[in-house]
Design a protein around this motif. Structure first.
Motif, PDB file in Angstrom:
ATOM      1  N   GLY A   1      15.328  26.101 -25.998  1.00 51.73           N
ATOM      2  CA  GLY A   1      15.732  27.066 -24.952  1.00 51.73           C
ATOM      3  C   GLY A   1      17.032  27.747 -25.309  1.00 51.73           C
ATOM      4  O   GLY A   1      17.936  28.340 -24.663  1.00 51.73           O
ATOM      5  N   VAL A   2      17.757  27.345 -26.474  1.00 54.25           N
ATOM      6  CA  VAL A   2      19.032  27.973 -27.016  1.00 54.25           C
ATOM      7  C   VAL A   2      19.125  28.338 -28.543  1.00 54.25           C
ATOM      8  O   VAL A   2      18.325  27.828 -29.197  1.00 54.25           O
ATOM      9  CB  VAL A   2      20.316  26.991 -26.704  1.00 54.25           C
ATOM     10  N   THR A   3      20.006  29.196 -28.852  1.00 55.62           N
ATOM     11  CA  THR A   3      20.065  29.620 -30.265  1.00 55.62           C
ATOM     12  C   THR A   3      21.236  28.810 -30.699  1.00 55.62           C
ATOM     13  O   THR A   3      21.681  27.841 -30.203  1.00 55.62           O
ATOM     14  CB  THR A   3      20.615  31.066 -30.259  1.00 55.62           C
ATOM     15  N   VAL A   4      21.436  28.740 -32.286  1.00 57.49           N
ATOM     16  CA  VAL A   4      22.350  28.164 -33.013  1.00 57.49           C
ATOM     17  C   VAL A   4      23.641  28.201 -32.359  1.00 57.49           C
ATOM     18  O   VAL A   4      24.690  27.695 -32.307  1.00 57.49           O
ATOM     19  CB  VAL A   4      22.417  28.150 -34.500  1.00 57.49           C
ATOM     20  N   ALA A   5      24.073  29.777 -32.299  1.00 62.06           N
ATOM     21  CA  ALA A   5      25.455  30.064 -31.652  1.00 62.06           C
ATOM     22  C   ALA A   5      25.787  29.765 -30.288  1.00 62.06           C
ATOM     23  O   ALA A   5      26.673  29.201 -29.935  1.00 62.06           O
ATOM     24  CB  ALA A   5      25.444  31.715 -31.669  1.00 62.06           C
ATOM     25  N   GLU A   6      24.563  29.422 -29.534  1.00 64.79           N
ATOM     26  CA  GLU A   6      24.709  28.874 -28.189  1.00 64.79           C
ATOM     27  C   GLU A   6      25.123  27.254 -28.195  1.00 64.79           C
ATOM     28  O   GLU A   6      25.806  26.866 -27.579  1.00 64.79           O
ATOM     29  CB  GLU A   6      23.477  28.896 -27.039  1.00 64.79           C
ATOM     30  N   TRP A   7      24.404  26.612 -29.111  1.00 63.50           N
ATOM     31  CA  TRP A   7      24.609  25.369 -29.470  1.00 63.50           C
ATOM     32  C   TRP A   7      26.228  25.011 -29.809  1.00 63.50           C
ATOM     33  O   TRP A   7      26.653  24.186 -29.424  1.00 63.50           O
ATOM     34  CB  TRP A   7      23.463  24.722 -30.503  1.00 63.50           C
ATOM     35  N   VAL A   8      26.712  25.773 -30.667  1.00 67.47           N
ATOM     36  CA  VAL A   8      27.873  25.660 -31.004  1.00 67.47           C
ATOM     37  C   VAL A   8      28.916  25.632 -29.960  1.00 67.47           C
ATOM     38  O   VAL A   8      29.789  24.909 -29.820  1.00 67.47           O
ATOM     39  CB  VAL A   8      28.229  26.709 -32.116  1.00 67.47           C
ATOM     40  N   MET A   9      28.756  26.941 -29.181  1.00 68.26           N
ATOM     41  CA  MET A   9      29.463  27.003 -28.003  1.00 68.26           C
ATOM     42  C   MET A   9      29.571  25.646 -26.760  1.00 68.26           C
ATOM     43  O   MET A   9      30.441  25.175 -26.607  1.00 68.26           O
ATOM     44  CB  MET A   9      29.457  28.305 -27.001  1.00 68.26           C
ATOM     45  N   LEU A  10      28.009  25.419 -26.824  1.00 70.30           N
ATOM     46  CA  LEU A  10      27.986  24.188 -25.647  1.00 70.30           C
ATOM     47  C   LEU A  10      28.677  22.895 -26.091  1.00 70.30           C
ATOM     48  O   LEU A  10      29.490  22.219 -25.749  1.00 70.30           O
ATOM     49  CB  LEU A  10      26.669  24.045 -25.809  1.00 70.30           C
ATOM     50  N   ARG A  11      28.756  22.931 -27.597  1.00 69.73           N
ATOM     51  CA  ARG A  11      29.367  21.637 -28.394  1.00 69.73           C
ATOM     52  C   ARG A  11      30.783  21.766 -28.411  1.00 69.73           C
ATOM     53  O   ARG A  11      31.529  20.722 -28.089  1.00 69.73           O
ATOM     54  CB  ARG A  11      28.694  21.328 -29.743  1.00 69.73           C
ATOM     55  N   ALA A  12      31.392  22.909 -28.434  1.00 69.14           N
ATOM     56  CA  ALA A  12      32.633  23.211 -28.486  1.00 69.14           C
ATOM     57  C   ALA A  12      33.311  22.831 -26.973  1.00 69.14           C
ATOM     58  O   ALA A  12      34.363  22.432 -26.652  1.00 69.14           O
ATOM     59  CB  ALA A  12      33.310  24.737 -28.436  1.00 69.14           C
ATOM     60  N   LEU A  13      32.528  23.119 -25.732  1.00 66.22           N
ATOM     61  CA  LEU A  13      32.950  22.914 -24.680  1.00 66.22           C
ATOM     62  C   LEU A  13      32.507  21.317 -23.947  1.00 66.22           C
ATOM     63  O   LEU A  13      33.280  20.924 -23.009  1.00 66.22           O
ATOM     64  CB  LEU A  13      32.117  23.891 -23.752  1.00 66.22           C
ATOM     65  N   TYR A  14      31.839  20.613 -24.666  1.00 70.07           N
ATOM     66  CA  TYR A  14      31.650  19.370 -24.628  1.00 70.07           C
ATOM     67  C   TYR A  14      32.659  18.364 -24.490  1.00 70.07           C
ATOM     68  O   TYR A  14      33.339  18.385 -25.337  1.00 70.07           O
ATOM     69  CB  TYR A  14      30.475  18.780 -25.501  1.00 70.07           C
ATOM     70  N   GLY A  15      32.874  17.726 -23.314  1.00 70.95           N
ATOM     71  CA  GLY A  15      34.011  16.529 -23.311  1.00 70.95           C
ATOM     72  C   GLY A  15      35.332  17.379 -22.910  1.00 70.95           C
ATOM     73  O   GLY A  15      36.495  16.780 -22.962  1.00 70.95           O
ATOM     74  N   GLN A  16      35.530  18.731 -22.767  1.00 73.81           N
ATOM     75  CA  GLN A  16      36.464  19.663 -22.246  1.00 73.81           C
ATOM     76  C   GLN A  16      36.769  19.925 -21.038  1.00 73.81           C
ATOM     77  O   GLN A  16      35.618  19.968 -20.276  1.00 73.81           O
ATOM     78  CB  GLN A  16      36.496  21.033 -23.263  1.00 73.81           C
ATOM     79  N   GLU A  17      37.902  20.124 -20.605  1.00 75.72           N
ATOM     80  CA  GLU A  17      38.202  20.962 -19.402  1.00 75.72           C
ATOM     81  C   GLU A  17      37.770  22.166 -19.342  1.00 75.72           C
ATOM     82  O   GLU A  17      37.444  22.683 -20.247  1.00 75.72           O
ATOM     83  CB  GLU A  17      39.803  20.655 -19.021  1.00 75.72           C
ATOM     84  N   ALA A  18      37.725  22.800 -18.191  1.00 73.84           N
ATOM     85  CA  ALA A  18      37.476  24.338 -18.311  1.00 73.84           C
ATOM     86  C   ALA A  18      38.459  24.796 -19.227  1.00 73.84           C
ATOM     87  O   ALA A  18      39.727  24.710 -19.246  1.00 73.84           O
ATOM     88  CB  ALA A  18      37.628  24.827 -16.930  1.00 73.84           C
ATOM     89  N   VAL A  19      38.103  25.711 -20.122  1.00 75.00           N
ATOM     90  CA  VAL A  19      38.655  26.643 -21.003  1.00 75.00           C
ATOM     91  C   VAL A  19      38.588  28.159 -20.708  1.00 75.00           C
ATOM     92  O   VAL A  19      37.686  28.668 -20.641  1.00 75.00           O
ATOM     93  CB  VAL A  19      38.035  26.031 -22.363  1.00 75.00           C
ATOM     94  N   ALA A  20      39.871  28.699 -21.093  1.00 79.24           N
ATOM     95  CA  ALA A  20      39.580  29.997 -21.047  1.00 79.24           C
ATOM     96  C   ALA A  20      39.048  30.707 -22.180  1.00 79.24           C
ATOM     97  O   ALA A  20      38.990  30.200 -23.326  1.00 79.24           O
ATOM     98  CB  ALA A  20      41.421  30.537 -21.243  1.00 79.24           C
ATOM     99  N   PRO A  21      38.447  31.738 -21.833  1.00 75.56           N
ATOM    100  CA  PRO A  21      37.650  32.285 -23.118  1.00 75.56           C
ATOM    101  C   PRO A  21      38.460  32.672 -24.245  1.00 75.56           C
ATOM    102  O   PRO A  21      37.934  32.588 -25.417  1.00 75.56           O
ATOM    103  CB  PRO A  21      37.149  33.507 -22.291  1.00 75.56           C
ATOM    104  N   THR A  22      39.655  33.223 -24.244  1.00 68.33           N
ATOM    105  CA  THR A  22      40.765  33.394 -25.260  1.00 68.33           C
ATOM    106  C   THR A  22      40.728  32.332 -26.124  1.00 68.33           C
ATOM    107  O   THR A  22      40.739  32.285 -27.132  1.00 68.33           O
ATOM    108  CB  THR A  22      41.841  33.833 -24.568  1.00 68.33           C
TER     109      THR A  22
END
Length: 150
Positions: free
Chosen positions: A34-55
């Motif tokens: 149910g996701v795209t490659v671009a969405e996977w990349v963002m999910l992986r970038a957020l994985y293990g991170q605290e909340a991150v500002a979009p910038t």
């Protein structure tokens, strides 16, 4: 007629051929989740991170704020990320994985691992390491940082 080099003489063409094959198969796999490659990349970038500002996320991923905004809207609609207030900026917000998103990342990572294993199995372990090392050298020497999401 002017002498023109053969397409197969161009390393970039060959890399694109391989990249397309690997990427298209992976895109089919993640689409099943149910996701795209671009969405996977963002999910992986957020994985293990605290909340991150979009910038900051845009900088980390080498993407524009607009692209991050579109991706985050889609992922929030799917229940995979959450937006929260930014305690240091009342006008801003931060992004983080939802519980569902945190559970989804290992599944998608396993698909990525399986996709790589299936495609690159024709190379020995040493050849795979050499290929990755050469690609990292090119990435470093050319200062590449944008996440490949297309």
């Amino acid at each position: 007629m002017t002498d023109v080099s053969d397409l197969n003489a161009h390393t970039g063409y060959l890399l694109r051929m391989v990249s397309n094959a690997v990427s298209q198969e992976f895109a089919r796999g993640v689409a099943g989740e149910g996701v795209t490659v671009a969405e996977w990349v963002m999910l992986r970038a957020l994985y293990g991170q605290e909340a991150v500002a979009p910038t900051l996320l845009a900088r980390m991923m080498g993407m524009t704020k607009g692209a991050i905004s579109k991706l985050s809207d889609r992922l929030q609609d799917k229940g995979l990320i959450e937006r929260s207030g930014n305690p240091t900026d009342n006008r801003g917000h931060r992004l983080s994985l939802s519980d569902a998103g945190a559970r989804k990342v290992p599944i998608l990572a396993q698909l990525a691992d399986q996709n790589d294993a299936a495609f690159f199995a024709v190379l020995s372990g040493k050849e795979q390491e050499q290929l990755r090392a050469l690609l990292h050298t090119l990435i470093d020497l050319h200062g590449l940082s944008a996440a490949p999401v297309d």
